[in-house]
Design an enzyme around this catalytic site. Structure first.
Site, PDB file in Angstrom:
ATOM      1  N   GLN A 158     -22.996 -38.239 -45.011  1.00  0.00           N
ATOM      2  CA  GLN A 158     -24.320 -38.772 -44.727  1.00  0.00           C
ATOM      3  C   GLN A 158     -24.640 -38.504 -43.256  1.00  0.00           C
ATOM      4  O   GLN A 158     -23.814 -38.752 -42.379  1.00  0.00           O
ATOM      5  CB  GLN A 158     -24.375 -40.277 -45.009  1.00  0.00           C
ATOM      6  CG  GLN A 158     -24.141 -40.646 -46.462  1.00  0.00           C
ATOM      7  CD  GLN A 158     -22.684 -40.880 -46.796  1.00  0.00           C
ATOM      8  OE1 GLN A 158     -21.788 -40.432 -46.074  1.00  0.00           O
ATOM      9  NE2 GLN A 158     -22.420 -41.576 -47.886  1.00  0.00           N
TER      10      GLN A 158
ATOM     11  N   GLN B  13     -28.344 -34.911 -46.280  1.00  0.00           N
ATOM     12  CA  GLN B  13     -28.094 -36.150 -47.010  1.00  0.00           C
ATOM     13  C   GLN B  13     -28.456 -37.356 -46.150  1.00  0.00           C
ATOM     14  O   GLN B  13     -27.976 -37.496 -45.024  1.00  0.00           O
ATOM     15  CB  GLN B  13     -26.626 -36.236 -47.438  1.00  0.00           C
ATOM     16  CG  GLN B  13     -26.307 -37.459 -48.297  1.00  0.00           C
ATOM     17  CD  GLN B  13     -24.882 -37.451 -48.825  1.00  0.00           C
ATOM     18  OE1 GLN B  13     -24.173 -36.438 -48.703  1.00  0.00           O
ATOM     19  NE2 GLN B  13     -24.467 -38.547 -49.415  1.00  0.00           N
ATOM     20  N   ASP B  14     -29.316 -38.243 -46.675  1.00  0.00           N
ATOM     21  CA  ASP B  14     -29.697 -39.492 -45.991  1.00  0.00           C
ATOM     22  C   ASP B  14     -30.430 -39.232 -44.676  1.00  0.00           C
ATOM     23  O   ASP B  14     -30.032 -39.722 -43.615  1.00  0.00           O
ATOM     24  CB  ASP B  14     -28.467 -40.369 -45.730  1.00  0.00           C
ATOM     25  CG  ASP B  14     -27.836 -40.901 -47.009  1.00  0.00           C
ATOM     26  OD1 ASP B  14     -28.268 -40.472 -48.092  1.00  0.00           O
ATOM     27  OD2 ASP B  14     -26.932 -41.727 -46.928  1.00  0.00           O
TER      28      ASP B  14
ATOM     29  N   ASP C  59     -30.999 -38.562 -51.501  1.00  0.00           N
ATOM     30  CA  ASP C  59     -31.398 -39.879 -50.987  1.00  0.00           C
ATOM     31  C   ASP C  59     -31.986 -39.757 -49.587  1.00  0.00           C
ATOM     32  O   ASP C  59     -31.676 -40.550 -48.690  1.00  0.00           O
ATOM     33  CB  ASP C  59     -30.209 -40.843 -50.959  1.00  0.00           C
ATOM     34  CG  ASP C  59     -29.576 -41.027 -52.335  1.00  0.00           C
ATOM     35  OD1 ASP C  59     -30.239 -40.745 -53.346  1.00  0.00           O
ATOM     36  OD2 ASP C  59     -28.406 -41.443 -52.392  1.00  0.00           O
TER      37      ASP C  59
ATOM     38  N   ARG D 135     -33.511 -42.888 -57.016  1.00  0.00           N
ATOM     39  CA  ARG D 135     -32.338 -43.485 -57.651  1.00  0.00           C
ATOM     40  C   ARG D 135     -32.346 -44.973 -57.365  1.00  0.00           C
ATOM     41  O   ARG D 135     -32.735 -45.422 -56.285  1.00  0.00           O
ATOM     42  CB  ARG D 135     -31.051 -42.854 -57.112  1.00  0.00           C
ATOM     43  CG  ARG D 135     -30.971 -41.355 -57.308  1.00  0.00           C
ATOM     44  CD  ARG D 135     -29.541 -40.856 -57.295  1.00  0.00           C
ATOM     45  NE  ARG D 135     -28.875 -41.051 -56.011  1.00  0.00           N
ATOM     46  CZ  ARG D 135     -27.557 -40.931 -55.836  1.00  0.00           C
ATOM     47  NH1 ARG D 135     -26.775 -40.653 -56.875  1.00  0.00           N
ATOM     48  NH2 ARG D 135     -27.025 -41.098 -54.644  1.00  0.00           N
TER      49      ARG D 135
END
Length: 367
Positions: free
Chosen positions: A184, A206-207, A228, A284
């Protein structure tokens, strides 16, 4: 008495939650009752009398009391790093300060402390005014321990009434392979109330954007990531933003972490545009009561037909609130969406379509 009141409040909210559709044909009295209770909640959340008491009400400071400049060449600015400019402010900052960044790539990890409210950072343009770093969750900090997702942020906002214009916030850690752990890499973390971002860019994998907590407004922003890449438990409005995935396989645009049926958090995307690569879930269900709405948004063919993921927990299908309203494009077809998402009516969508969703009339200046 208090216990009884709490019981009835929980009962009414549970009835509202039960209004999530089962997509079976036909109806009965209990379904009708559930829909009535749901609409009662919609009217309440959309009412001007609805009070969001999660945050202390503080008056925003609009008039500028100080303007300072930052330039990588110290002879052309008051400071040559962003952090030193922030550190120069009073420990308890009580007036609006504008920090103007001359164009350049500022390689530094920046934190706005909790006591330094009313800070505005303005760049010359987002393409040429860039703040970047490359930490990931598994990067070791000064104490020798992994930073974690929270600590990986290139830029961290911990003070209320922050504003940024024409800045790129970037985490340049490489795009991780599918299933990689500890990768992340947050470009920005917003852990404070009343933050606004105008014509900014948030770039990562990611993130990317940790919308941790508080009410936030994003207008005409560009947000890029893979998995995400907009996540957290903020209550945020994304107005006319461009959302782009760089996933090489499956990715997810949002992971909203609302965990309590009484929380008024959630993400609303209005008149946005979604494109990119790979296959993308709209969201999600990171939280058991995750809430995300897309309205009047263009969706490219990269959107998976089912649209949403329960994150491996079927129980969340009964409690999440995932909806679309008047979206368009090849990825917007609602016909194949999961049965536990909603195609919203105008009345259902109304509370999510304007700055009222984030109580913007109380704290947003005339942007």
């Amino acid at each position: 008495m208090k216990t009884m009141l709490l019981f009835w409040l929980i009962f009414l909210v549970v009835q509202s939650v039960s209004a999530l559709p089962n997509h079976n044909k036909g109806s009965n009295r209990s379904t009708t009752l559930a829909e009535e209770n749901y609409m009662r909640w919609i009217r309440r959340i959309g009412s001007s009398s609805m009070k969001h008491t999660q945050y202390d009400k503080v008056v925003n400071q609009i008039e500028t009391c100080l303007t300072i400049t930052v330039d990588k060449n110290a002879t052309r600015g008051n400071f040559d790093t962003i952090q030193s400019a922030i550190d120069s402010l009073p420990f308890f900052n009580l007036c609006r300060v504008i920090i103007r960044l001359h164009k350049g790539v500022y390689r530094e990890k920046v934190v706005v402390p909790i006591t330094k409210a009313f800070v505005s950072i303005e760049g010359e343009n987002a393409d040429e005014t860039i703040i970047q770093w490359d930490d990931t969750a598994d990067t070791n900090g000064s104490d020798g321990r992994p930073l974690g997702t929270y600590g990986s942020a290139t830029f961290a906002v911990n003070a209320p009434y922050f504003m940024a214009k024409k800045i790129t916030f970037r985490n340049v850690a490489p795009l991780p392979p599918p299933g990689a752990l500890g990768k992340q890499a947050v470009a920005i973390r917003i852990s404070a109330d009343n933050a606004a971002f105008i014509s900014c860019k948030f770039v990562g994998a990611q993130d990317t954007l940790y919308d941790h907590t508080g009410r936030h407004y994003f207008k005409n922003c560009y947000i890029e990531g893979s998995v995400d890449f907009i996540f957290g438990n903020g209550r945020s409005l994304f107005d006319r933003c461009y959302l782009r995935t760089v996933s090489s396989s499956y990715g997810a645009l949002t992971a909203q972490k609302r965990e309590n049926m009484l929380d008024d958090t959630g993400f609303s995307f209005v008149k946005c545009r979604i494109t990119g690569s790979g296959a993308l879930y709209l969201g999600r269900a990171w939280g058991s009561f995750s809430r995300v709405v897309f309205a009047k948004t263009y969706m490219d063919k990269i959107i998976t037909p089912e649209g949403w993921s329960n994150m491996g927990d079927k129980r969340r299908e009964m409690t999440v609130f995932f909806g679309q309203y008047k979206c368009y494009g090849p990825g917007a077809d609602y016909g194949s969406r999961v049965a536990w998402s909603r195609e919203l009516t105008k009345q259902e969508a109304e509370p999510f379509l304007s700055v009222s969703f984030i109580d913007g009339h109380q704290w947003l200046p005339d942007l």
